[in-house]
Design a protein around this motif. Sequence first.
Motif, PDB file in Angstrom:
ATOM      1  N   SER A   1       1.663  34.985  17.723  1.00  0.00           N
ATOM      2  CA  SER A   1       1.840  34.798  19.160  1.00  0.00           C
ATOM      3  C   SER A   1       3.328  34.644  19.462  1.00  0.00           C
ATOM      4  CB  SER A   1       1.070  33.557  19.622  1.00  0.00           C
ATOM      5  OG  SER A   1       1.251  33.331  21.006  1.00  0.00           O
ATOM      6  N   TYR A   2       3.850  35.527  20.302  1.00  0.00           N
ATOM      7  CA  TYR A   2       5.262  35.507  20.689  1.00  0.00           C
ATOM      8  C   TYR A   2       5.379  34.961  22.111  1.00  0.00           C
ATOM      9  CZ  TYR A   2       5.550  38.935  16.858  1.00  0.00           C
ATOM     10  OH  TYR A   2       5.450  39.586  15.648  1.00  0.00           O
ATOM     11  N   GLN A   3       6.197  33.935  22.294  1.00  0.00           N
ATOM     12  CA  GLN A   3       6.427  33.352  23.620  1.00  0.00           C
ATOM     13  C   GLN A   3       7.784  33.841  24.136  1.00  0.00           C
ATOM     14  OE1 GLN A   3       3.806  31.605  24.575  1.00  0.00           O
ATOM     15  NE2 GLN A   3       2.889  31.445  22.549  1.00  0.00           N
ATOM     16  N   LEU A   4       7.755  34.639  25.201  1.00  0.00           N
ATOM     17  CA  LEU A   4       8.973  35.263  25.719  1.00  0.00           C
ATOM     18  C   LEU A   4       9.368  34.666  27.066  1.00  0.00           C
ATOM     19  CD1 LEU A   4       8.179  39.021  24.944  1.00  0.00           C
ATOM     20  CD2 LEU A   4       9.102  37.264  23.421  1.00  0.00           C
ATOM     21  N   LEU A   5      10.670  34.636  27.310  1.00  0.00           N
ATOM     22  CA  LEU A   5      11.209  34.118  28.569  1.00  0.00           C
ATOM     23  C   LEU A   5      12.234  35.087  29.129  1.00  0.00           C
ATOM     24  CD1 LEU A   5      11.743  31.916  30.741  1.00  0.00           C
ATOM     25  CD2 LEU A   5      13.381  30.891  29.131  1.00  0.00           C
ATOM     26  N   SER A   6      12.075  35.420  30.400  1.00  0.00           N
ATOM     27  CA  SER A   6      13.067  36.204  31.126  1.00  0.00           C
ATOM     28  C   SER A   6      13.837  35.257  32.034  1.00  0.00           C
ATOM     29  CB  SER A   6      12.397  37.310  31.946  1.00  0.00           C
ATOM     30  OG  SER A   6      13.349  37.957  32.772  1.00  0.00           O
ATOM     31  N   ILE A   7      15.055  34.965  31.656  1.00  0.00           N
ATOM     32  CA  ILE A   7      15.879  34.068  32.466  1.00  0.00           C
ATOM     33  C   ILE A   7      16.249  34.738  33.779  1.00  0.00           C
ATOM     34  CG2 ILE A   7      18.053  32.773  32.524  1.00  0.00           C
ATOM     35  CD1 ILE A   7      17.892  32.587  29.486  1.00  0.00           C
ATOM     36  N   THR A   8      16.465  36.035  33.737  1.00  0.00           N
ATOM     37  CA  THR A   8      16.859  36.777  34.939  1.00  0.00           C
ATOM     38  C   THR A   8      15.790  36.690  36.029  1.00  0.00           C
ATOM     39  OG1 THR A   8      18.131  38.318  33.585  1.00  0.00           O
ATOM     40  CG2 THR A   8      17.585  39.020  35.832  1.00  0.00           C
ATOM     41  N   HIS A   9      14.536  36.897  35.650  1.00  0.00           N
ATOM     42  CA  HIS A   9      13.440  36.936  36.633  1.00  0.00           C
ATOM     43  C   HIS A   9      12.581  35.675  36.626  1.00  0.00           C
ATOM     44  CE1 HIS A   9      14.451  41.138  37.182  1.00  0.00           C
ATOM     45  NE2 HIS A   9      14.258  41.379  35.890  1.00  0.00           N
ATOM     46  N   ASN A  10      12.866  34.740  35.734  1.00  0.00           N
ATOM     47  CA  ASN A  10      12.056  33.526  35.595  1.00  0.00           C
ATOM     48  C   ASN A  10      10.598  33.881  35.287  1.00  0.00           C
ATOM     49  OD1 ASN A  10      11.550  30.766  35.478  1.00  0.00           O
ATOM     50  ND2 ASN A  10      11.185  30.577  37.673  1.00  0.00           N
ATOM     51  N   PHE A  11      10.413  34.833  34.364  1.00  0.00           N
ATOM     52  CA  PHE A  11       9.090  35.230  33.897  1.00  0.00           C
ATOM     53  C   PHE A  11       8.831  34.593  32.533  1.00  0.00           C
ATOM     54  CE2 PHE A  11       9.389  39.615  36.145  1.00  0.00           C
ATOM     55  CZ  PHE A  11       8.927  39.053  37.329  1.00  0.00           C
ATOM     56  N   ARG A  12       7.580  34.277  32.275  1.00  0.00           N
ATOM     57  CA  ARG A  12       7.153  33.906  30.929  1.00  0.00           C
ATOM     58  C   ARG A  12       5.997  34.809  30.530  1.00  0.00           C
ATOM     59  NH1 ARG A  12       9.304  29.351  28.677  1.00  0.00           N
ATOM     60  NH2 ARG A  12      10.409  27.940  30.080  1.00  0.00           N
ATOM     61  N   LEU A  13       5.974  35.185  29.271  1.00  0.00           N
ATOM     62  CA  LEU A  13       4.960  36.117  28.787  1.00  0.00           C
ATOM     63  C   LEU A  13       4.590  35.764  27.353  1.00  0.00           C
ATOM     64  CD1 LEU A  13       3.323  38.806  29.158  1.00  0.00           C
ATOM     65  CD2 LEU A  13       5.328  39.975  28.182  1.00  0.00           C
ATOM     66  N   ARG A  14       3.299  35.839  27.062  1.00  0.00           N
ATOM     67  CA  ARG A  14       2.830  35.669  25.689  1.00  0.00           C
ATOM     68  C   ARG A  14       2.343  37.017  25.175  1.00  0.00           C
ATOM     69  NH1 ARG A  14      -0.702  32.307  26.658  1.00  0.00           N
ATOM     70  NH2 ARG A  14       0.471  30.420  26.166  1.00  0.00           N
ATOM     71  N   VAL A  15       2.845  37.401  24.020  1.00  0.00           N
ATOM     72  CA  VAL A  15       2.436  38.654  23.384  1.00  0.00           C
ATOM     73  C   VAL A  15       1.729  38.309  22.081  1.00  0.00           C
ATOM     74  CG1 VAL A  15       3.171  40.868  22.439  1.00  0.00           C
ATOM     75  CG2 VAL A  15       4.403  39.871  24.389  1.00  0.00           C
ATOM     76  N   LYS A  16       0.526  38.849  21.908  1.00  0.00           N
ATOM     77  CA  LYS A  16      -0.262  38.535  20.718  1.00  0.00           C
ATOM     78  C   LYS A  16      -0.522  39.817  19.934  1.00  0.00           C
ATOM     79  CE  LYS A  16      -3.353  35.365  21.118  1.00  0.00           C
ATOM     80  NZ  LYS A  16      -4.595  34.615  21.448  1.00  0.00           N
ATOM     81  N   VAL A  17      -0.354  39.702  18.609  1.00  0.00           N
ATOM     82  CA  VAL A  17      -0.559  40.848  17.722  1.00  0.00           C
ATOM     83  C   VAL A  17      -1.414  40.395  16.542  1.00  0.00           C
ATOM     84  CG1 VAL A  17       0.539  42.660  16.376  1.00  0.00           C
ATOM     85  CG2 VAL A  17       1.721  41.726  18.365  1.00  0.00           C
ATOM     86  N   TYR A  18      -2.404  41.207  16.177  1.00  0.00           N
ATOM     87  CA  TYR A  18      -3.275  40.908  15.040  1.00  0.00           C
ATOM     88  C   TYR A  18      -2.915  41.825  13.872  1.00  0.00           C
ATOM     89  CZ  TYR A  18      -6.366  38.221  18.125  1.00  0.00           C
ATOM     90  OH  TYR A  18      -6.884  37.292  19.001  1.00  0.00           O
ATOM     91  N   PRO A  19      -2.355  41.281  12.786  1.00  0.00           N
ATOM     92  CA  PRO A  19      -2.088  42.125  11.605  1.00  0.00           C
ATOM     93  C   PRO A  19      -3.402  42.630  11.025  1.00  0.00           C
ATOM     94  CG  PRO A  19      -1.008  39.962  11.439  1.00  0.00           C
ATOM     95  CD  PRO A  19      -1.944  39.894  12.589  1.00  0.00           C
ATOM     96  N   GLU A  20      -3.433  43.879  10.631  1.00  0.00           N
ATOM     97  CA  GLU A  20      -4.673  44.481  10.173  1.00  0.00           C
ATOM     98  C   GLU A  20      -4.763  44.585   8.655  1.00  0.00           C
ATOM     99  OE1 GLU A  20      -4.652  48.208  12.152  1.00  0.00           O
ATOM    100  OE2 GLU A  20      -5.254  47.382  14.097  1.00  0.00           O
ATOM    101  N   ASN A  21      -3.679  44.330   7.949  1.00  0.00           N
ATOM    102  CA  ASN A  21      -3.654  44.535   6.509  1.00  0.00           C
ATOM    103  C   ASN A  21      -4.043  43.271   5.761  1.00  0.00           C
ATOM    104  OD1 ASN A  21      -2.547  47.159   6.980  1.00  0.00           O
ATOM    105  ND2 ASN A  21      -0.550  46.233   7.252  1.00  0.00           N
ATOM    106  N   GLU A  22      -4.196  43.419   4.458  1.00  0.00           N
ATOM    107  CA  GLU A  22      -4.440  42.282   3.573  1.00  0.00           C
ATOM    108  C   GLU A  22      -3.548  42.437   2.339  1.00  0.00           C
ATOM    109  OE1 GLU A  22      -5.337  38.855   2.156  1.00  0.00           O
ATOM    110  OE2 GLU A  22      -6.079  39.506   4.120  1.00  0.00           O
ATOM    111  N   PRO A  23      -2.571  41.572   2.122  1.00  0.00           N
ATOM    112  CA  PRO A  23      -2.265  40.410   2.965  1.00  0.00           C
ATOM    113  C   PRO A  23      -1.760  40.836   4.347  1.00  0.00           C
ATOM    114  CG  PRO A  23      -0.518  40.747   1.364  1.00  0.00           C
ATOM    115  CD  PRO A  23      -1.607  41.701   0.995  1.00  0.00           C
ATOM    116  N   PRO A  24      -1.910  39.944   5.335  1.00  0.00           N
ATOM    117  CA  PRO A  24      -1.481  40.309   6.701  1.00  0.00           C
ATOM    118  C   PRO A  24       0.018  40.551   6.760  1.00  0.00           C
ATOM    119  CG  PRO A  24      -1.968  37.964   6.544  1.00  0.00           C
ATOM    120  CD  PRO A  24      -2.433  38.576   5.265  1.00  0.00           C
ATOM    121  N   ARG A  25       0.431  41.611   7.466  1.00  0.00           N
ATOM    122  CA  ARG A  25       1.856  41.926   7.558  1.00  0.00           C
ATOM    123  C   ARG A  25       2.145  42.641   8.866  1.00  0.00           C
ATOM    124  NH1 ARG A  25       2.896  43.921   2.276  1.00  0.00           N
ATOM    125  NH2 ARG A  25       5.075  44.094   2.928  1.00  0.00           N
TER     126      ARG A  25
END
Length: 230
Positions: A104-128
């Motif tokens: 889970s990546y927590q991002l902040l845009s200081i210019t626009h005062n936006f916050r966004l969470r980006v989620k990614v699921y690794p598909e490999n084993e081991p996860p990468r």
Amino acid sequence: MSKLEVLNAALQELIGTHIVRCDVAFDEITIEIAPGDLVSVMTQLKEHPQLAFTQLSDLSGVDYLTYGQADWQTQSASTSGFSRGVSLGSVTAEPAPGRRFAISYQLLSITHNFRLRVKVYPENEPPRLDSVVDVWVGANWFEREAFDLFGILFDGHPDLRRILTDYGFIGHPFRKDFPLEGYVEVRYDPSKGRVINQPVTIEPRTLVPRVIREEDWLHSSKPVSDSNDA
């Protein structure tokens, strides 16, 4: 338009084809993207002037192995007694293939005062996943932490090694199937005159917290004791 609507419209316009899922909850937007699109999407989120997510506030791993399960039911728990030990059962829940771990990546845009969470699921084993250090240099230690605690690998990371656990540590302690007592314990051996490592001898137990709800004392005929009466 509200700030969330402006951000959602910009996301759909600029990276909509790469968004696997988009959720809005608690005045925040969470998007899921495919692992293969990670670096390209993150670069656009940072560099496009309509978004300008120049700050990576946090990066954290998640293990969904026993998601939705509980070791005890608090709705029927007693309101008396502390340190009631229960034995932990074996892990029975199995998430869908490729859906156990997430970053889970927590991002902040200081210019626009936006916050966004980006989620990614690794598909490999081991996860990468691919490293985003080249996008945000501050991801360096965050990714090392996720590797150390969850065992998630980051391709392209300049120095991927443990950061919190000790040298020679075995396993990844934030994984749901990692035992609470660990795998090894240390003790002083008087015959050798030094501290040694040995397999854990502690019986696996977990403590159930005392559960006190408002309705328990609000509707109880038993008077509530005054702390000043001691």
